[in-house]
Write an enzyme that holds these catalytic residues in place. Structure first.
Site, PDB file in Angstrom:
ATOM      1  N   GLU A   1      -6.186 -10.683  -1.167  1.00 53.51           N
ATOM      2  CA  GLU A   1      -7.010 -10.455   0.032  1.00 53.51           C
ATOM      3  C   GLU A   1      -8.500 -10.446  -0.327  1.00 53.51           C
ATOM      4  OE1 GLU A   1      -5.653  -7.110   2.366  1.00 53.51           O
ATOM      5  OE2 GLU A   1      -3.550  -7.506   1.937  1.00 53.51           O
TER       6      GLU A   1
ATOM      7  N   GLU B   1       0.788  -1.243   0.000  1.00 54.32           N
ATOM      8  CA  GLU B   1       0.000   0.000   0.000  1.00 54.32           C
ATOM      9  C   GLU B   1       0.821   1.295   0.000  1.00 54.32           C
ATOM     10  OE1 GLU B   1      -2.616  -0.427   3.374  1.00 54.32           O
ATOM     11  OE2 GLU B   1      -3.718  -2.046   2.438  1.00 54.32           O
TER      12      GLU B   1
END
Ligand code: GLA
Length: 338
Positions: A245, A138
């Site tokens: 995810e 991220e």
């Protein structure tokens, strides 16, 4: 002769065996409460939290590997692959990492030396056992002109913190596949930033082998077209793709409703349709997509029970709260056969 229901229920990882690994994120509780389901349907696991910086390395001279080691032992006992998550991230990283001895900001050399010793220790410990690592998580900004989000890593080291992380990880375990991992990965604006970042890393010969698409999706977003465009764009860089995810929330992000005690029929139908579409698409691109990991395994436990609406239950997986198959599961089995 009576038919054992389990025999009639294909194992997900066998159904997709020719295409990609089927993974689940686990934690110390679900390793117990979902043990049977995990060993039945999944052939890869990831630590939901137990391999994050704050869990493994709470103080400069102290590493805590007990829970991560237990997860590794579970994987070994069940013949499962392990994806490592995650070496460098702006979240869930303790303050000491970024501070000097008087509590001020650490300097670049100190922070890089800490990054290197963390990666050496962690990736070195599981060398040859963790086949793929989310090296940087991220780092890209969701909106605005900047490619990278503000973070202490960026502030103190500069933008080459990303390249350094990959170099250190490659040195620690030269055979591990190294991934850049992010969410909102199918949003066109962010997709282009992730693409540019990974392209520039490749041009600089940084050892990066793949992009992780987190895939925290819901009943409507992102659109199938946006997902397809993202997969094609990333694949054009010649890197491997992992879905890292995956969950499919039954609520839109803006939906703040808290009155539901069970998913509605309509939600379950839409969810099953979405899951079917996703896995048909994953199969279509299985030359590039080599692993699909759910961010959990069944609806009795999901991080979405608390996020973004506190205390609200969600039902994002293909197995229900009692680990029974939902229509979504059957649509996956069908997609596997398509
Ligand atoms: C991000 C991180 C994960 C996890 C989820 C929420 O996607 O990559 O490690 O923290 O948020 O569970």
């Amino acid at each position: 002769m009576s038919i054992n229901r389990k025999d009639a229920m294909p194992k997900l990882h066998e159904a997709f065996g020719g295409s990609f690994l089927i993974g689940a994120a686990v934690n110390p509780m679900t390793l117990t409460t979902q043990r049977e389901l995990l060993s039945q349907h999944f052939n890869s696991i990831t630590a939901e939290n137990e391999m994050k910086f704050e869990r493994l390395h709470p103080a400069e001279e102290r590493y805590t590997f007990e829970e991560a080691d237990r997860l590794m032992a579970f994987a070994k006992a069940n013949g499962m692959a392990v994806r490592g998550h995650t070496l460098v991230w702006h979240n869930q990283t303790p303050d000491w990492v970024f501070e000097n001895s008087s509590g001020g900001k650490a300097d670049r050399d100190t922070l890089l030396a800490r990054m290197k010793s963390h990666i050496d220790e962690v990736a070195g410990r599981y060398k040859g056992e963790i086949y793929a690592w989310d090296v940087v998580n991220e780092a890209v900004a969701d909106s605005g002109d900047e490619i990278l989000r503000p973070s202490k890593w960026l502030d103190i080291v500069g933008e080459d913190f990303i390249a350094k992380a990959f170099e250190y990880a490659h040195a620690a375990d030269p055979n591990a596949l190294l991934f850049y991992n992010d969410y909102n990965e199918s949003n066109p604006e962010k997709r282009e930033k992730i693409y540019s970042l990974v392209k520039s890393l490749k041009e600089k010969n940084v050892p990066i082998h793949g992009i992780g698409l987190q895939a925290h999706w819901n009943l409507e977003h992102p659109s199938l077209d946006d997902i397809r465009r993202a997969v094609e764009r990333y694949a054009s860089l010649g890197v491997k793709l992992h879905i890292t995810e995956l969950d499919v929330s039954v609520f839109q992000f803006e939906d703040r409703r808290t009155d539901l005690t069970a998913p509605s029929e309509e939600m379950l139908e839409q969810q099953a349709e979405r899951y079917g579409q996703f896995f048909r698409l994953f199969k279509e691109y299985s030359e590039h997509i080599t692993s699909v990991t759910f961010w959990g395994a069944a609806d009795d436990y999901t991080w979405l029970d608390h996020f973004p609406v506190r205390g609200r239950k969600n039902w994002p997986f293909v197995f229900d709260t009692e680990h029974k198959p939902k229509q979504s599961y059957w649509n996956l089995v069908e997609a596997a056969r398509s």
